[in-house]
Design a protein around this motif. Structure first.
Motif, PDB file in Angstrom:
ATOM      1  N   ASP A 144      -3.547  -0.668   4.352  1.00 14.33           N
ATOM      2  CA  ASP A 144      -4.612  -0.534   3.334  1.00 14.33           C
ATOM      3  C   ASP A 144      -5.564  -1.691   2.669  1.00 14.33           C
ATOM      4  N   VAL A 168      -3.854   5.792  -0.069  1.00 10.23           N
ATOM      5  CA  VAL A 168      -3.097   5.360  -0.286  1.00 10.23           C
ATOM      6  C   VAL A 168      -1.323   5.985  -0.418  1.00 10.23           C
ATOM      7  N   VAL A 225       3.325   2.049   4.026  1.00  9.72           N
ATOM      8  CA  VAL A 225       2.180   2.061   3.822  1.00  9.72           C
ATOM      9  C   VAL A 225       1.970   0.751   3.395  1.00  9.72           C
ATOM     10  N   GLU A 274       0.004  -3.169   2.046  1.00 12.27           N
ATOM     11  CA  GLU A 274      -1.032  -3.356   1.341  1.00 12.27           C
ATOM     12  C   GLU A 274      -1.420  -4.616   1.848  1.00 12.27           C
TER      13      GLU A 274
END
Length: 221
Positions: A39, A47, A57, A59
């Motif tokens: 992301d 997300v 996921v 970041e």
């Protein structure tokens, strides 16, 4: 261990506001592969959708396509890593076919977009891609006609290339460094359909111009 515990292929999906595309993209992750959604500052619920869809996921606060690709590569653990657009233009299941090409002797497999459906591969992006691919061929001698919305290689080899661009020049630098390292680079066709949701890059004139600038800067070095 299950296939997800020990995937043979990690599929890195750089993501910026792809809530419309993610459900389909994640549903197409093939058995034995793991989705790594990186992301890059989404505000549309991407997300939460990625996590609900079973993706790992990551970041990435540093904005930029290359930054997201690099963060995903660092998070990957599988022998093979794919980097795939996350806008539903490409079926990520095609990455497994690319792994077969690697096992057949290639070091890097680059996708060549085969437009399917009205609105796929907008004209500004197509023209820009043709010119960039021509410049890549002239620089490297490789028989490539696309700079690759889907690329697959071995993780350790990709890390060793040391690709430094953190913007849209990342795909071009990957190919240039691979050629300089003497890699066997193969091209494989991949169906390319109209994207889901609003385009931030190649579907807009501004985005296309910025992408061309980033890639041209890499070619100029």
């Amino acid at each position: 261990m299950s296939a997800i515990d020990a995937p043979i292929l990690d599929i890195v999906l750089p993501c910026l506001d792809e809530a419309e595309a993610l459900p389909w993209v994640l549903s197409r992750i093939p058995e034995g592969a793991r989705a790594i959604v990186v992301d890059n500052g989404s505000v549309d619920g991407s997300v939460a959708i990625a996590r609900a869809g079973g993706a790992l996921v990551v970041e990435c606060p540093q904005r930029g396509y290359g930054a997201a690709c690099h963060a995903g590569l660092l998070a990957a653990t599988a022998e093979y890593v794919a980097v795939c657009d996350c806008d539903a233009t490409i079926d990520p299941a095609a990455a497994l076919d690319f792994v077969s090409v690697l096992r057949g002797g290639a070091d890097l497999v680059v996708g060549r977009r085969l437009p399917v459906g009205r609105g796929a591969f907008p004209l500004p992006a197509r023209v820009a891609n043709l010119e960039l691919a021509r410049r890549v061929r002239r620089r490297t001698g490789l028989a490539l006609h696309d700079v690759g919305p889907l690329r697959v290689a071995r993780r350790a080899d990709l890390l060793a290339l040391g690709v430094a661009d953190r913007r849209c020049g990342y795909p071009v630098e990957t190919v240039l460094r691979a050629a300089e390292a003497g890699w066997r680079v193969a091209a494989a066709g991949v169906e390319y359909t109209p994207r889901a949701g609003r385009s931030k890059v190649t579907g807009t004139l501004r985005g296309t111009v910025q992408a061309v600038r980033d890639m041209s800067a890499v070619l100029a070095t």
